[in-house]
Scaffold this motif. Structure first.
Motif, PDB file in Angstrom:
ATOM      1  N   THR A  75       0.854  -1.181   0.000  1.00 20.09           N
ATOM      2  CA  THR A  75       0.000   0.000   0.000  1.00 20.09           C
ATOM      3  C   THR A  75       0.892   1.233   0.000  1.00 20.09           C
ATOM      4  OG1 THR A  75      -0.116   0.028   2.424  1.00 20.09           O
ATOM      5  CG2 THR A  75      -1.847  -1.178   1.243  1.00 20.09           C
ATOM      6  N   ILE A  85      -5.260   3.558   4.235  1.00 15.23           N
ATOM      7  CA  ILE A  85      -6.029   2.646   5.086  1.00 15.23           C
ATOM      8  C   ILE A  85      -7.244   2.116   4.325  1.00 15.23           C
ATOM      9  CG2 ILE A  85      -7.449   2.468   7.163  1.00 15.23           C
ATOM     10  CD1 ILE A  85      -5.547   4.546   8.448  1.00 15.23           C
ATOM     11  N   GLY A  88      -6.046  -0.215   1.550  1.00 13.34           N
ATOM     12  CA  GLY A  88      -5.486  -1.441   2.116  1.00 13.34           C
ATOM     13  C   GLY A  88      -6.562  -2.379   2.626  1.00 13.34           C
ATOM     14  N   ARG A  89      -7.554  -1.823   3.289  1.00 11.49           N
ATOM     15  CA  ARG A  89      -8.654  -2.656   3.787  1.00 11.49           C
ATOM     16  C   ARG A  89      -9.455  -3.250   2.640  1.00 11.49           C
ATOM     17  NH1 ARG A  89     -10.549   1.404   8.731  1.00 11.49           N
ATOM     18  NH2 ARG A  89      -9.076   0.591  10.299  1.00 11.49           N
ATOM     19  N   VAL A 126      -3.721  -1.343   8.436  1.00 10.79           N
ATOM     20  CA  VAL A 126      -3.919  -2.355   7.395  1.00 10.79           C
ATOM     21  C   VAL A 126      -3.478  -3.728   7.910  1.00 10.79           C
ATOM     22  CG1 VAL A 126      -3.310  -3.070   5.055  1.00 10.79           C
ATOM     23  CG2 VAL A 126      -3.641  -0.639   5.566  1.00 10.79           C
TER      24      VAL A 126
END
Length: 292
Positions: A75, A85, A88-89, A126
């Motif tokens: 990421t 974030i 990444g999620r 993450v």
């Protein structure tokens, strides 16, 4: 032979991982927003399958991960930590939905230690999401990138005979090259039974800025002086990076370089000297053309 999806495949870490996997005989599915870019064409020539994928387009991730065995996930914080974030999620959720057998996430060294550095904390978020996803995982935490010394303000200073860095000349810093990150990630992906559930900080050398200046001067074939850039100056450009360099100076990155070399000799760890001698310094030191 595994089919491994590699995010950031046209970047430094993802590209190095893709090359390491191809060299080990695995099938690589290189994911990129720009499948027709020169970097993507280079990967195709090496034998990778290139697919379009965008972290902000979940359907593209679902399509790109379908049928893969594993994922190398990277990421980026350059567009903001909230974006990192979120993206990444989304990537972790897509990997879980695809029921991948293994995800290797590259984070940063010490991201799990509450550093207070904004882009370390975003990577930790993450990591936490990956741990909770139910997908078999490995997290690798690279130390400071050697490759950063060939660009940005550092390269500008080198062209003028100065190695400028925001740390005291005698403060050691753990270092690693993108080549070694890729080699280690490829090793972890190829040996998931040995790496699943492990978080490993990685570095291949530790040097002070003063030592780095001497090594760079020898590799470049020209004298260099060291200049400590004030953190206040860095802070005017990025409070995030200023926080990182403050952490490097006060706490530091303790990574067991000797232990890594003993346990994983197949990585072929590069020292800072090795890395510096391998660079194309004539090209790096050529001033970039100015634009009217």
């Amino acid at each position: 032979m595994l089919t491994v999806a590699v995010t950031g495949a046209t970047g430094a870490q993802g590209g190095a991982t893709a090359r390491g996997l191809l060299a080990a005989g695995h099938r690589v599915r290189a994911l990129t927003r720009r499948p027709e870019s020169p970097a993507a064409e280079t990967l195709r020539a090496l034998g990778a399958e290139v697919r379009h994928a965008d972290f902000d387009d979940r359907s593209s991730l679902d399509a790109a991960l379908a049928g893969a065995d594993s994922l190398f996930a990277v990421t980026a914080f350059e567009t903001g930590i909230e974006t990192e974030i979120r993206q990444g999620r989304t990537l972790v959720d897509a990997a879980a939905a695809a029921r991948l057998g293994h995800v290797v996430l590259t984070s940063v060294a010490h991201a799990d230690r509450g550093t207070g550095v904004p882009h370390y904390e975003s990577k930790r978020a993450v990591e936490d999401h990956l741990h909770a996803s139910g997908t078999p995982w490995t997290v690798i935490g690279p130390a400071a990138f050697m490759d950063n010394y060939t660009g940005g303000w550092t390269a500008d200073g080198l062209r003028e005979g100065t190695f400028a860095w925001p740390m005291p000349a005698d403060r050691p810093l753990a270092l690693i090259s993108s080549r070694d990150i890729g080699a280690f990630a490829a090793l972890a992906l190829g040996r998931r039974e040995d790496f699943t559930g492990r978080r490993i900080d990685i570095a291949s050398d530790e040097r002070t800025p003063g030592e780095m200046a001497g090594i760079l001067a020898a590799a470049m074939g020209r004298p260099l002086s060291y200049e400590e850039v004030p953190l206040a100056h860095v802070r005017t450009r990025s409070t995030d990076l200023a926080a990182m360099f403050s952490y490097f100076t006060t706490t530091g990155l303790d990574v067991d370089v000797a232990g890594l070399r003993r346990e994983f000799p197949e990585v072929g760890w590069q020292s800072f000297d090795d890395w510096a001698r391998a660079q194309d310094w004539p090209s790096i030191l050529t001033p970039e053309p100015s634009h009217p």
